[in-house]
Design a protein around this motif. Structure first.
Motif, short mmCIF file in Angstrom:
data_model
loop_
_atom_site.label_atom_id
_atom_site.label_comp_id
_atom_site.label_asym_id
_atom_site.label_seq_id
_atom_site.Cartn_x
_atom_site.Cartn_y
_atom_site.Cartn_z
N VAL A 1 43.98 27.62 51.08
CA VAL A 1 44.23 28.94 50.51
C VAL A 1 42.92 29.50 49.97
CG1 VAL A 1 44.83 27.99 48.24
CG2 VAL A 1 45.64 30.25 48.86
N THR A 2 42.73 30.80 50.13
CA THR A 2 41.53 31.47 49.62
C THR A 2 41.93 32.55 48.62
OG1 THR A 2 41.48 33.07 51.42
CG2 THR A 2 40.24 31.02 51.72
N VAL A 3 41.12 32.71 47.57
CA VAL A 3 41.38 33.70 46.53
C VAL A 3 40.07 34.37 46.15
CG1 VAL A 3 42.23 34.09 44.18
CG2 VAL A 3 43.31 32.35 45.61
N THR A 4 40.09 35.67 46.03
CA THR A 4 38.92 36.41 45.56
C THR A 4 38.97 36.49 44.04
OG1 THR A 4 38.77 37.74 47.56
CG2 THR A 4 37.69 38.62 45.59
N VAL A 5 37.84 36.17 43.41
CA VAL A 5 37.74 36.20 41.96
C VAL A 5 36.75 37.29 41.57
CG1 VAL A 5 37.20 34.91 39.87
CG2 VAL A 5 38.21 33.73 41.83
N ALA A 6 37.23 38.29 40.83
CA ALA A 6 36.40 39.41 40.40
C ALA A 6 36.32 39.43 38.88
CB ALA A 6 36.99 40.72 40.92
N PRO A 7 35.26 40.02 38.33
CA PRO A 7 35.18 40.10 36.86
C PRO A 7 36.20 41.09 36.31
CG PRO A 7 33.39 41.34 37.87
CD PRO A 7 34.09 40.63 38.99
N ALA A 8 36.75 40.77 35.14
CA ALA A 8 37.68 41.68 34.47
C ALA A 8 36.86 42.66 33.65
CB ALA A 8 38.64 40.90 33.58
N GLY A 9 36.75 43.89 34.11
CA GLY A 9 35.95 44.87 33.39
C GLY A 9 34.47 44.65 33.65
N GLY B 1 27.28 36.16 39.73
CA GLY B 1 27.51 36.37 41.16
C GLY B 1 28.87 36.90 41.52
N LEU B 2 29.72 37.19 40.56
CA LEU B 2 31.05 37.70 40.86
C LEU B 2 30.97 39.10 41.45
CD1 LEU B 2 33.03 36.57 37.67
CD2 LEU B 2 33.09 35.53 39.94
N PRO B 3 31.91 39.46 42.34
CA PRO B 3 33.07 38.67 42.81
C PRO B 3 32.67 37.63 43.85
CG PRO B 3 33.07 40.81 43.84
CD PRO B 3 31.95 40.84 42.86
N ILE B 4 33.51 36.58 43.92
CA ILE B 4 33.33 35.54 44.92
C ILE B 4 34.69 35.22 45.53
CG2 ILE B 4 31.33 34.48 43.78
CD1 ILE B 4 33.27 32.31 42.75
N LEU C 1 46.17 38.58 37.09
CA LEU C 1 46.32 39.39 38.30
C LEU C 1 45.59 40.71 38.12
CD1 LEU C 1 50.13 38.82 38.97
CD2 LEU C 1 48.21 37.69 40.11
N LYS C 2 45.18 41.29 39.23
CA LYS C 2 44.49 42.58 39.16
C LYS C 2 45.39 43.61 38.50
CE LYS C 2 41.72 45.63 42.09
NZ LYS C 2 41.32 45.95 43.48
N GLU C 3 44.83 44.40 37.60
CA GLU C 3 45.57 45.43 36.86
C GLU C 3 46.61 44.84 35.91
OE1 GLU C 3 44.34 48.29 37.14
OE2 GLU C 3 43.18 47.95 38.95
N ASP C 4 46.44 43.57 35.52
CA ASP C 4 47.37 42.93 34.58
C ASP C 4 46.55 42.11 33.59
OD1 ASP C 4 49.40 41.67 33.21
OD2 ASP C 4 50.53 41.12 35.00
N LYS C 5 46.79 42.29 32.30
CA LYS C 5 46.00 41.59 31.28
C LYS C 5 46.58 40.24 30.89
CE LYS C 5 44.13 45.82 29.20
NZ LYS C 5 43.97 46.60 27.93
N ARG C 6 47.80 39.94 31.33
CA ARG C 6 48.43 38.68 30.92
C ARG C 6 47.75 37.50 31.60
NH1 ARG C 6 54.55 40.11 32.29
NH2 ARG C 6 53.41 40.98 34.08
N ALA C 7 47.44 36.48 30.79
CA ALA C 7 46.75 35.30 31.32
C ALA C 7 47.70 34.50 32.21
CB ALA C 7 46.25 34.43 30.18
N LEU C 8 47.17 33.98 33.31
CA LEU C 8 47.92 33.10 34.19
C LEU C 8 47.90 31.69 33.62
CD1 LEU C 8 46.66 34.35 37.69
CD2 LEU C 8 48.68 35.08 36.40
N VAL C 9 49.04 31.02 33.66
CA VAL C 9 49.18 29.68 33.09
C VAL C 9 48.60 28.65 34.06
CG1 VAL C 9 50.81 27.95 32.24
CG2 VAL C 9 51.23 30.40 31.84
#
Length: 314
Positions: free
Chosen positions: A2-10, A18-21, A58-66
């Protein structure tokens, strides 16, 4: 894989310039890969960006993922995007608790045994001062032991700056202010505030001690019930039952406040009542939040007649 893009929040993350990666988790799909796996891959790219500092959402969501949720349960799809925020330097919850309770354990003996330095002269401690010293030391020693051997924390860390805020009311109010008040000359054995009053009555003091011991043992019992609900190393939650929990959601808070109320009544100290009021407010707020979370999580399964913190009242 599985691949996931990680971008900075703000704004950009200083430890991960180096974000996004795009990170890949080999051998797993969204059904088995977890949020913690994504964080581990971020650390591989940016070794200084420790897992404890990362808040994924998640993008456009401030709630932290567990951390222990699978990507599918967290709402992340293969090839999807999450954002990461740097929470700053972290410190373990267990360490914070140990620091909080260590303050009064150090402060009270200084005021009790060194009155010449604190008050400018010797003080012959009254019975009530002796009782308060023993009760306070035993209470915080108990809390230290519970922190090490009993409590299980759902969150591993908190921002380092919080240690000062969290320790403040223990170090200042149940530490320095209470100690300064009840070991002062005003509470000496020869003081008119003590001699001939209920504060020097052995029967009254023993009755207070009995209620205090009941409160401390009941508080410990509640902590053990909560501990046994959560297996080590998990975030599992369940509905607590048994002693105290048949009446309120947070009997541990109620019994702790009862213990401090005893000290306030037996001393009549402004400092004791001030700490009781502060602790009562803080723990009531915590209890209301926990009560709401219990009802939200367990719905109709949660006992309907159970109050929040004060039996039959709130």
């Amino acid at each position: 894989m599985v691949t996931v893009t990680v971008a900075p929040a703000g704004r950009s993350v200083s430890l991960a310039k180096g974000l996004p990666i795009t990170v890949s988790i080999p051998g797993k799909g969204v059904e088995t890969a977890t949020v913690a796996d994504v964080k581990a891959e971020i650390v591989k790219k940016f070794p200084r960006f420790e897992v404890s500092r990362q808040k994924l959402a998640l993008k456009e969501d401030k709630r932290a993922l567990v951390d222990d949720k699978t990507l599918r349960d967290a709402g992340v799809v293969d090839g999807g995007e999450v954002t990461v925020k740097d929470l700053g330097p972290q410190i373990g919850w267990r360490t914070v608790f140990l620091i909080e309770y260590a303050g009064p354990l150090v402060i009270h003996p200084i005021f009790y045994y060194l009155p010449k330095i604190i008050y400018g002269g010797s003080v012959q401690h009254s019975r009530v001062s002796q009782y308060v010293f023993a009760m306070t030391m035993l209470h915080f020693f108990k809390r230290e032991l519970e922190t090490v051997f009993v409590h299980r924390f759902s969150n591993g860390t908190m921002p380092f700056s919080n240690v000062f805020k969290n320790s403040g009311h223990y170090w200042v109010f149940s530490g320095a202010a209470l100690a300064y008040s009840v070991y002062s000359p005003a509470y000496s054995s020869s003081s008119p505030f003590i001699r001939g009053t209920y504060r020097d009555d052995p029967t009254f003091l023993m009755a207070c001690l009995g209620i205090w011991i009941f409160a401390e043992l009941s508080n410990f019992s509640a902590h053990m019930t909560l501990r046994n609900l959560r297996p080590a190393g998990t975030r599992k939650r369940g509905i607590p039952h048994g002693y105290g929990f048949s009446l309120v959601s947070c009997p541990n808070y109620f019994f702790e406040l009862l213990g401090w109320a005893v000290i306030a009544v037996m001393t009549g100290s402004y400092a004791a009542y001030t700490f009781l009021a502060i602790a009562g407010y803080i723990q009531t707020v915590w209890a209301i939040k926990k009560h709401r979370n219990y009802k939200k999580e367990f719905g109709n399964q949660y006992p309907k007649g159970r109050k929040v913190i004060f039996p039959f009242i709130l």
